[in-house]
Design a protein around this motif. Structure first.
Motif, PDB file in Angstrom:
ATOM      1  N   LEU A   2       0.944  -1.295  -0.029  1.00 15.32           N
ATOM      2  CA  LEU A   2       0.074   0.149   0.008  1.00 15.32           C
ATOM      3  C   LEU A   2       1.008   1.237   0.000  1.00 15.32           C
ATOM      4  O   LEU A   2       1.933   1.307   0.728  1.00 15.32           O
ATOM      5  CB  LEU A   2      -0.871   0.126   1.174  1.00 15.32           C
ATOM      6  N   GLU A   3       0.692   1.998  -1.036  1.00 19.86           N
ATOM      7  CA  GLU A   3       1.593   3.229  -1.087  1.00 19.86           C
ATOM      8  C   GLU A   3       0.615   4.519  -1.489  1.00 19.86           C
ATOM      9  O   GLU A   3      -0.586   4.561  -1.681  1.00 19.86           O
ATOM     10  CB  GLU A   3       2.477   3.114  -2.311  1.00 19.86           C
ATOM     11  N   ARG A   4       1.375   5.858  -1.016  1.00 18.96           N
ATOM     12  CA  ARG A   4       0.856   6.859  -1.585  1.00 18.96           C
ATOM     13  C   ARG A   4       1.639   7.611  -2.474  1.00 18.96           C
ATOM     14  O   ARG A   4       2.661   7.650  -2.209  1.00 18.96           O
ATOM     15  CB  ARG A   4       0.437   7.774  -0.316  1.00 18.96           C
ATOM     16  N   THR A   5       0.831   8.438  -3.327  1.00 19.35           N
ATOM     17  CA  THR A   5       1.779   9.173  -4.554  1.00 19.35           C
ATOM     18  C   THR A   5       1.053  10.638  -4.545  1.00 19.35           C
ATOM     19  O   THR A   5       0.025  10.708  -4.388  1.00 19.35           O
ATOM     20  CB  THR A   5       1.775   8.377  -5.461  1.00 19.35           C
ATOM     21  N   LEU A   6       1.944  11.382  -4.859  1.00 19.70           N
ATOM     22  CA  LEU A   6       1.519  12.863  -5.206  1.00 19.70           C
ATOM     23  C   LEU A   6       1.394  12.934  -6.756  1.00 19.70           C
ATOM     24  O   LEU A   6       1.973  12.838  -7.571  1.00 19.70           O
ATOM     25  CB  LEU A   6       2.173  13.904  -4.924  1.00 19.70           C
ATOM     26  N   SER A   7       0.006  13.465  -6.919  1.00 21.12           N
ATOM     27  CA  SER A   7      -0.506  13.717  -8.301  1.00 21.12           C
ATOM     28  C   SER A   7      -0.803  15.205  -8.557  1.00 21.12           C
ATOM     29  O   SER A   7      -1.443  15.682  -7.548  1.00 21.12           O
ATOM     30  CB  SER A   7      -1.675  12.692  -8.764  1.00 21.12           C
ATOM     31  N   ILE A   8      -0.450  15.881  -9.774  1.00 23.06           N
ATOM     32  CA  ILE A   8      -0.948  16.974 -10.104  1.00 23.06           C
ATOM     33  C   ILE A   8      -1.511  17.130 -11.256  1.00 23.06           C
ATOM     34  O   ILE A   8      -0.792  16.637 -12.152  1.00 23.06           O
ATOM     35  CB  ILE A   8       0.220  18.096  -9.916  1.00 23.06           C
ATOM     36  N   VAL A   9      -2.828  17.491 -11.410  1.00 19.49           N
ATOM     37  CA  VAL A   9      -3.373  18.047 -12.737  1.00 19.49           C
ATOM     38  C   VAL A   9      -2.835  19.185 -13.048  1.00 19.49           C
ATOM     39  O   VAL A   9      -3.009  20.198 -12.409  1.00 19.49           O
ATOM     40  CB  VAL A   9      -4.996  17.726 -12.994  1.00 19.49           C
ATOM     41  N   LYS A  10      -2.035  19.567 -14.240  1.00 18.19           N
ATOM     42  CA  LYS A  10      -1.228  20.696 -14.471  1.00 18.19           C
ATOM     43  C   LYS A  10      -2.380  21.577 -14.973  1.00 18.19           C
ATOM     44  O   LYS A  10      -3.302  21.332 -15.545  1.00 18.19           O
ATOM     45  CB  LYS A  10      -0.155  20.382 -15.353  1.00 18.19           C
ATOM     46  N   PRO A  11      -1.842  22.858 -15.249  1.00  9.99           N
ATOM     47  CA  PRO A  11      -2.648  24.108 -15.855  1.00  9.99           C
ATOM     48  C   PRO A  11      -3.259  23.711 -17.052  1.00  9.99           C
ATOM     49  O   PRO A  11      -4.376  24.117 -17.532  1.00  9.99           O
ATOM     50  CB  PRO A  11      -1.667  25.339 -15.775  1.00  9.99           C
ATOM     51  N   ASP A  12      -2.646  22.954 -17.998  1.00  9.99           N
ATOM     52  CA  ASP A  12      -3.059  22.587 -19.318  1.00  9.99           C
ATOM     53  C   ASP A  12      -4.494  21.897 -19.191  1.00  9.99           C
ATOM     54  O   ASP A  12      -5.726  22.068 -19.710  1.00  9.99           O
ATOM     55  CB  ASP A  12      -2.110  22.039 -20.294  1.00  9.99           C
ATOM     56  N   ALA A  13      -4.335  20.761 -18.261  1.00  8.27           N
ATOM     57  CA  ALA A  13      -5.306  19.798 -18.276  1.00  8.27           C
ATOM     58  C   ALA A  13      -6.656  20.498 -17.547  1.00  8.27           C
ATOM     59  O   ALA A  13      -7.868  20.150 -17.907  1.00  8.27           O
ATOM     60  CB  ALA A  13      -4.738  18.527 -17.519  1.00  8.27           C
ATOM     61  N   VAL A  14      -6.289  21.365 -16.513  1.00 10.02           N
ATOM     62  CA  VAL A  14      -7.287  22.049 -15.754  1.00 10.02           C
ATOM     63  C   VAL A  14      -8.048  23.022 -16.697  1.00 10.02           C
ATOM     64  O   VAL A  14      -9.484  22.870 -16.719  1.00 10.02           O
ATOM     65  CB  VAL A  14      -6.708  22.753 -14.456  1.00 10.02           C
TER      66      VAL A  14
END
Ligand code: CMP
Length: 140
Positions: A2-14
Motif C-alpha cells: 500500500l503506497e501513497r503518491t502525489l499527483s498534480i493535474v497541471k494548468p493545461d489539463a485543468v
C-alpha cells in the motif's frame, strides 16, 4: 504494498476541463483519492516543489508554466500506487506516451504534459508533505 503518491493535474489539463476524466482513470485503476485541493501556485511554491530540477535548462519554463493557472493536487492511495500512477500517466513527453495513457490523450508537449506524479517512495513522501499536512491526508 500500500503506497501513497502525489499527483498534480497541471494548468493545461485543468484549462481543458478534463479533471474529472483524469480522476476517473485513477478510480478505475483502483487508486483512491486520499487528499485533494485546487491551487494557483506562486512562483516560489512552484520553484520549491521542483527544486530538484533547479539546474536543468527547462527549469524556468517549467516554473512559468506551473504558475500559469490553477492546478489540482491530490494524494492517491492504493496498492503499488507510485508505479500504477506512472503507468496511467505515460511517458513524460507525450510523443513517447503509449496510446490510452493520460499524456497520450490530453498532453500537448513535454512542458504542457497534463499531469505530474511522484517517481519514487522517497520523493512521494517529500512531495505529499510539501502540499498536505498529515491531518489532511485520509486513509482510504
Ligand atoms: P514532471 O513529471 O512534472 O517533472 C518535471 C517536468 O519538467 C516534467 O514533468 C516536464 O513537464 C518538464 N520538462 C520539460 N522538459 C523536460 C525534459 N527535457 N526532461 C524532463 N522533464 C522535462
Amino acid at each position: 504494498a500500500l503506497e501513497r503518491t502525489l499527483s498534480i493535474v497541471k494548468p493545461d489539463a485543468v484549462a481543458k476541463n478534463v479533471v474529472g476524466e483524469i480522476y476517473s482513470r485513477f478510480e478505475k485503476a483502483g487508486l483512491k483519492i486520499a487528499a485533494a485541493k485546487m491551487k494557483h501556485l506562486s512562483r516560489k511554491e512552484a520553484e520549491g516543489f521542483y527544486a530538484v530540477h533547479r539546474e536543468r535548462p527547462f527549469f524556468n519554463a517549467l516554473v512559468e508554466f506551473m504558475c500559469s493557472g490553477p492546478v489540482m493536487i491530490q494524494v492517491l492511495e492504493g496498492d503499488n500506487a507510485i508505479a500504477k500512477n506512472r503507468e496511467l500517466m505515460g511517458a513524460t513527453n507525450p510523443k513517447d506516451a503509449a496510446p490510452g495513457t493520460i499524456r497520450a490523450d490530453f498532453a500537448d508537449s513535454i512542458d504542457a504534459n497534463a499531469v505530474h506524479g511522484s517517481d519514487a517512495a522517497e520523493t512521494a513522501a517529500v512531495e505529499i508533505a510539501y502540499f498536505f499536512p498529515s491531518t489532511e491526508v485520509y486513509a482510504r
